[in-house]
Scaffold this motif. Sequence first.
Motif, PDB file in Angstrom:
ATOM      1  N   ALA A  95      93.970  41.809  24.589  1.00 48.62           N
ATOM      2  CA  ALA A  95      93.800  42.873  23.742  1.00 48.62           C
ATOM      3  C   ALA A  95      95.463  43.329  23.962  1.00 48.62           C
ATOM      4  O   ALA A  95      96.306  42.869  23.253  1.00 48.62           O
ATOM      5  N   HIS A  96      95.870  43.126  25.363  1.00 45.56           N
ATOM      6  CA  HIS A  96      97.616  43.239  25.680  1.00 45.56           C
ATOM      7  C   HIS A  96      98.511  42.502  24.627  1.00 45.56           C
ATOM      8  O   HIS A  96      99.243  42.201  24.318  1.00 45.56           O
ATOM      9  N   GLN A  98      98.065  40.065  22.283  1.00 43.79           N
ATOM     10  CA  GLN A  98      97.154  40.422  21.062  1.00 43.79           C
ATOM     11  C   GLN A  98      96.491  39.135  20.713  1.00 43.79           C
ATOM     12  O   GLN A  98      96.998  38.358  19.205  1.00 43.79           O
ATOM     13  N   MET A  99      95.462  38.625  21.724  1.00 43.50           N
ATOM     14  CA  MET A  99      94.964  37.320  21.010  1.00 43.50           C
ATOM     15  C   MET A  99      92.982  37.856  20.770  1.00 43.50           C
ATOM     16  O   MET A  99      92.878  38.888  21.758  1.00 43.50           O
ATOM     17  N   GLU A 100      92.072  36.471  20.022  1.00 39.51           N
ATOM     18  CA  GLU A 100      91.134  36.721  20.159  1.00 39.51           C
ATOM     19  C   GLU A 100      90.430  36.826  21.438  1.00 39.51           C
ATOM     20  O   GLU A 100      90.893  35.898  21.786  1.00 39.51           O
ATOM     21  N   THR A 103      90.176  32.199  21.239  1.00 36.06           N
ATOM     22  CA  THR A 103      90.940  31.418  21.192  1.00 36.06           C
ATOM     23  C   THR A 103      91.082  30.378  21.345  1.00 36.06           C
ATOM     24  O   THR A 103      91.346  30.288  22.903  1.00 36.06           O
ATOM     25  N   HIS A 117     104.475  39.154  25.710  1.00 41.47           N
ATOM     26  CA  HIS A 117     103.616  40.199  26.358  1.00 41.47           C
ATOM     27  C   HIS A 117     104.148  41.223  27.715  1.00 41.47           C
ATOM     28  O   HIS A 117     103.042  41.575  27.955  1.00 41.47           O
TER      29      HIS A 117
END
Length: 148
Positions: A95-96, A98-100, A103, A117
């Motif tokens: 989440a931090h 911004q990945m699923e 991936t 990040h």
Amino acid sequence: METMRLRPHHLLDTITAYGAGAEFKPHPYGHAVHTCAAIVLNDLDTEVEFIVGADFICEPCIHLVEGRCDDVVSQLDPPPSKQDYNDDLDRRVLAHLQMEESTVMSVGEFLQVVREHFAGLPQICVHPQRSVEKRAANLNAGLEKLGV
């Protein structure tokens, strides 16, 4: 080599240990940290699928039983299941960043995402009863050693 399946925190731990100057050698638990480190640190083009669950590192570990880790995080009281603790950790890392989950990208691409990040990431990933500042410094040193 085919795409390596890794927990994101496992790759972050490897880069952090590398930044600290750690030697990667076989562990009594039999996990594959040393094997993973040899692969990813020598080839940043290695493709990784980021998962929440047992991964390349976990596969040979004596604590992997029927696909789940049977160990605990002994530094916490009461000691939680390492499986549950790490699953939650990896969800927060993804989440931090911004990945699923699932991936796929190269190690080098992942390290660029980590650099972008970086703020707040060491606080998420610090091991219980360890220094956030030291974690941040070692992760940064690992990224720098790898040219990121």
